[in-house]
Scaffold this active site. Structure first.
Site, PDB file in Angstrom:
ATOM      1  N   HIS A   1       0.853  -1.183   0.000  1.00  0.00           N
ATOM      2  CA  HIS A   1       0.000   0.000   0.000  1.00  0.00           C
ATOM      3  C   HIS A   1       0.886   1.228   0.000  1.00  0.00           C
ATOM      4  CE1 HIS A   1      -3.173   2.795   1.097  1.00  0.00           C
ATOM      5  NE2 HIS A   1      -4.011   1.859   0.705  1.00  0.00           N
TER       6      HIS A   1
ATOM      7  N   ASP B   1      -8.031  -5.317  -0.100  1.00  0.00           N
ATOM      8  CA  ASP B   1      -8.507  -6.137  -1.219  1.00  0.00           C
ATOM      9  C   ASP B   1      -8.179  -7.618  -1.095  1.00  0.00           C
ATOM     10  OD1 ASP B   1      -9.836  -4.260  -2.696  1.00  0.00           O
ATOM     11  OD2 ASP B   1      -8.068  -3.621  -3.809  1.00  0.00           O
TER      12      ASP B   1
HETATM   13  N1  CMC Z   1       4.019  -7.784  -4.095  1.00  0.00           N
HETATM   14  C1  CMC Z   1       5.359  -7.800  -4.124  1.00  0.00           C
HETATM   15  N2  CMC Z   1       6.125  -6.704  -4.001  1.00  0.00           N
HETATM   16  C2  CMC Z   1       5.503  -5.551  -3.829  1.00  0.00           C
HETATM   17  C3  CMC Z   1       4.107  -5.449  -3.771  1.00  0.00           C
HETATM   18  C4  CMC Z   1       3.363  -6.624  -3.910  1.00  0.00           C
HETATM   19  N3  CMC Z   1       2.036  -6.592  -3.884  1.00  0.00           N
HETATM   20  N4  CMC Z   1       3.766  -4.164  -3.576  1.00  0.00           N
HETATM   21  C5  CMC Z   1       4.909  -3.471  -3.537  1.00  0.00           C
HETATM   22  N5  CMC Z   1       5.954  -4.307  -3.686  1.00  0.00           N
HETATM   23  C6  CMC Z   1       7.373  -3.930  -3.717  1.00  0.00           C
HETATM   24  C7  CMC Z   1       7.723  -3.337  -5.066  1.00  0.00           C
HETATM   25  O1  CMC Z   1       8.131  -4.331  -5.977  1.00  0.00           O
HETATM   26  C8  CMC Z   1       8.826  -2.381  -4.711  1.00  0.00           C
HETATM   27  O2  CMC Z   1      10.012  -3.122  -4.584  1.00  0.00           O
HETATM   28  P1  CMC Z   1      11.432  -2.497  -4.979  1.00  0.00           P
HETATM   29  O3  CMC Z   1      11.606  -1.338  -4.058  1.00  0.00           O
HETATM   30  O4  CMC Z   1      12.368  -3.609  -4.763  1.00  0.00           O
HETATM   31  O5  CMC Z   1      11.276  -2.059  -6.413  1.00  0.00           O
HETATM   32  C9  CMC Z   1       8.425  -1.888  -3.324  1.00  0.00           C
HETATM   33  O6  CMC Z   1       7.566  -2.882  -2.784  1.00  0.00           O
HETATM   34  C10 CMC Z   1       7.687  -0.578  -3.326  1.00  0.00           C
HETATM   35  O7  CMC Z   1       6.651  -0.654  -4.312  1.00  0.00           O
HETATM   36  P2  CMC Z   1       6.060   0.598  -5.034  1.00  0.00           P
HETATM   37  O8  CMC Z   1       5.333   0.177  -6.248  1.00  0.00           O
HETATM   38  O9  CMC Z   1       7.137   1.634  -5.159  1.00  0.00           O
HETATM   39  O10 CMC Z   1       5.071   1.115  -3.940  1.00  0.00           O
HETATM   40  P3  CMC Z   1       3.819   1.976  -4.217  1.00  0.00           P
HETATM   41  O11 CMC Z   1       3.530   2.692  -2.973  1.00  0.00           O
HETATM   42  O12 CMC Z   1       3.977   2.780  -5.440  1.00  0.00           O
HETATM   43  O13 CMC Z   1       2.720   0.854  -4.538  1.00  0.00           O
HETATM   44  C11 CMC Z   1       0.778  -0.419  -4.648  1.00  0.00           C
HETATM   45  C12 CMC Z   1       1.539   0.645  -3.857  1.00  0.00           C
HETATM   46  C13 CMC Z   1      -0.574  -0.644  -3.975  1.00  0.00           C
HETATM   47  C14 CMC Z   1       0.530   0.092  -6.064  1.00  0.00           C
HETATM   48  C15 CMC Z   1       1.604  -1.720  -4.678  1.00  0.00           C
HETATM   49  O14 CMC Z   1       1.847  -2.167  -3.377  1.00  0.00           O
HETATM   50  C16 CMC Z   1       0.937  -2.801  -5.516  1.00  0.00           C
HETATM   51  O15 CMC Z   1       1.064  -2.803  -6.743  1.00  0.00           O
HETATM   52  N6  CMC Z   1       0.184  -3.749  -4.843  1.00  0.00           N
HETATM   53  C17 CMC Z   1      -0.559  -4.747  -5.546  1.00  0.00           C
HETATM   54  C18 CMC Z   1      -1.886  -4.170  -6.034  1.00  0.00           C
HETATM   55  C19 CMC Z   1      -2.871  -3.988  -4.911  1.00  0.00           C
HETATM   56  O16 CMC Z   1      -3.030  -4.835  -4.048  1.00  0.00           O
HETATM   57  N7  CMC Z   1      -3.576  -2.849  -4.942  1.00  0.00           N
HETATM   58  C20 CMC Z   1      -4.608  -2.524  -3.973  1.00  0.00           C
HETATM   59  C21 CMC Z   1      -4.188  -1.398  -3.098  1.00  0.00           C
HETATM   60  S1  CMC Z   1      -5.204  -1.255  -1.615  1.00  0.00           S
HETATM   61  C22 CMC Z   1      -6.745  -0.850  -2.202  1.00  0.00           C
HETATM   62  C23 CMC Z   1      -6.844   0.576  -2.510  1.00  0.00           C
HETATM   63  O17 CMC Z   1      -7.033   1.384  -1.593  1.00  0.00           O
HETATM   64  O18 CMC Z   1      -6.740   0.916  -3.702  1.00  0.00           O
END
Ligand code: CMC
Length: 376
Positions: A259, A313
């Protein structure tokens, strides 16, 4: 000097809000000051809508009056049903977007962007949102839409209009809690999108349409559907390790984890985890919870030190699946819960508006010579 780029507007505060408070380190969420755990366990979606939109918990009389008002606004005009019939082959989120857009032709206050009119329109959109989603779902199956039932609460009536049968109390309560958990969540991408629309002094219908469009993506509201697809592909708990390894080792993500704000467990997840387990056991289908539990406790446990925990989710999809809700409707349920949050944030935006218009640093070529088309 090159400007500092705040990519993804990460950690940027764009304004103040009285809507919700999130402490991402602690995993704490308050709506209008009230803890999500209390609201999930003790409140109702109707009461939470009132709380969000009017700023205080209602008295018994206020809630009863509000409930009558919500029920009176559930019906959608025949013309909107006709529009939904025309787009019956589209994804339910696209149909919801289209339905809300079409409703703008029938709302007498569509161009009134005062705070009071925005709240009134938001209540109407909240009330009729389930009718749009359910009518589209019926039409795409070649069935007649089911008229709203005033004897049922918001969640129960949605299930009734979807399936044509009055749901039992337990199922109604499950969806009621789910709506509560999704009602509001700070500057999430869809609320931000809605605020951007409102900041141009566009109307609430346009802002909610924007919110629906932004929510649809798998990085936001689409994750629940992806989680259930994953659970179905895994099939059995013993396959979970290898399945997830394949994704993670190839740089992929496990949906329903991580998140932007929470670096501890998303406080909303707890309520759906408990309910997913209980529902699976009740229906004699504990397998889906077991798979998800394995992914959480055995596979993704290693990611906790990096601040990656389950989000709202992760368990939601398994509940919808067990309730026989088709997977392409999962995001629409999130959207129906979120309409009050979008409305409140737009009202805040209108109340103290500034055009939201950030900058982009140009990184392309400069001052190129224009070559006439015959010479290229
Ligand atoms: N599985 C594995 N690794 C992850 C995941 C995951 N679900 N989420 C983040 N990471 C890792 C990512 O690969 C990155 O690693 P590195 O620093 O080595 O490149 C690190 O964590 C930071 O990720 P980020 O994409 O920079 O973080 P963000 O804050 O931009 O992303 C997110 C937030 C929700 C987009 C992401 O966690 C994600 O894609 N999760 C899966 C989709 C999901 O479950 N979405 C629902 C969000 S909650 C409902 C809502 O309110 O929308």
């Amino acid at each position: 000097m090159a400007p500092e780029i705040m990519k993804g507007l990460k950690d940027v505060y764009l304004d103040t809000t009285e809507s919700s408070f999130i402490d991402g380190q602690e995993g704490k969420l308050l709506y209008r000051g009230y803890n999500i755990h209390d609201l999930a366990e003790k409140s109702t979606f109707e009461e939470v809508i009132y709380l969000l939109l009017y700023g205080n918990l209602p008295s018994k009389e206020q809630l009863a009056e509000f409930d009558v008002h919500l029920k009176a606004n559930r019906r959608i005009p025949d013309e909107v049903i006709q529009v939904l019939e025309l787009v019956k082959n589209s994804h339910p989120m696209d149909a919801l977007r289209t339905g809300i857009s079409a409703m703008s032709a029938f709302d007498p206050e569509v161009t009134d962007n005062s705070v009071d009119a925005t709240i009134r329109k938001g209540i109407r959109l909240t009330a009729m949102g389930p009718t749009i989603v359910a009518a589209h779902h019926r039409l795409r199956q070649g069935l007649e839409p089911v008229a709203p039932n005033p004897d049922l609460n918001h969640a129960g009536n949605f299930l009734y209009m979807l399936f044509g049968e009055v749901p039992d109390q337990e199922t109604t309560n499950l969806l009621d809690v789910d709506f509560i958990l999704h009602a509001e969540h700070g500057a999430n991408a869809s609320a931000f999108g809605a605020r951007v629309a409102a900041s141009t002094i566009s109307d609430l219908h346009s802002a909610v349409v924007t919110g629906v469009g932004v929510l649809k993506g798998p990085a936001h509201g689409g994750a629940a559907e992806e989680v259930m697809k994953m659970a179905l592909e895994i099939g059995q708990p013993e396959n979970a390790e290898e399945y997830c390894r394949n994704i993670l080792d190839n740089g992929g993500r496990i949906m329903g984890f991580g998140h932007r704000v929470y670096k501890a467990e998303d406080p909303r997840a707890r309520h759906l985890r408990d309910r997913s387990r209980a529902l699976g056991e009740k229906l004699g289908e504990p397998r889906w919870f077991q798979i998800l539990n394995y992914v959480e406790e055995e596979v993704m446990v290693r990611y906790r030190s990096r601040g990656i925990f389950v989000n709202v989710d992760f368990f939601a999809g398994s509940i919808y699946y067990l309730l026989d809700i088709p997977d392409d409707l999962f995001i629409s349920i999130f959207a129906l819960g979120r309409i009050p949050g979008w409305t409140l944030q737009c009202a805040e935006q209108y109340d103290d508006n500034i055009l939201i218009r950030p900058l982009l640093e140009y990184s392309g070529e400069m001052d190129l010579e224009y070559v006439p088309i015959e010479q290229r």
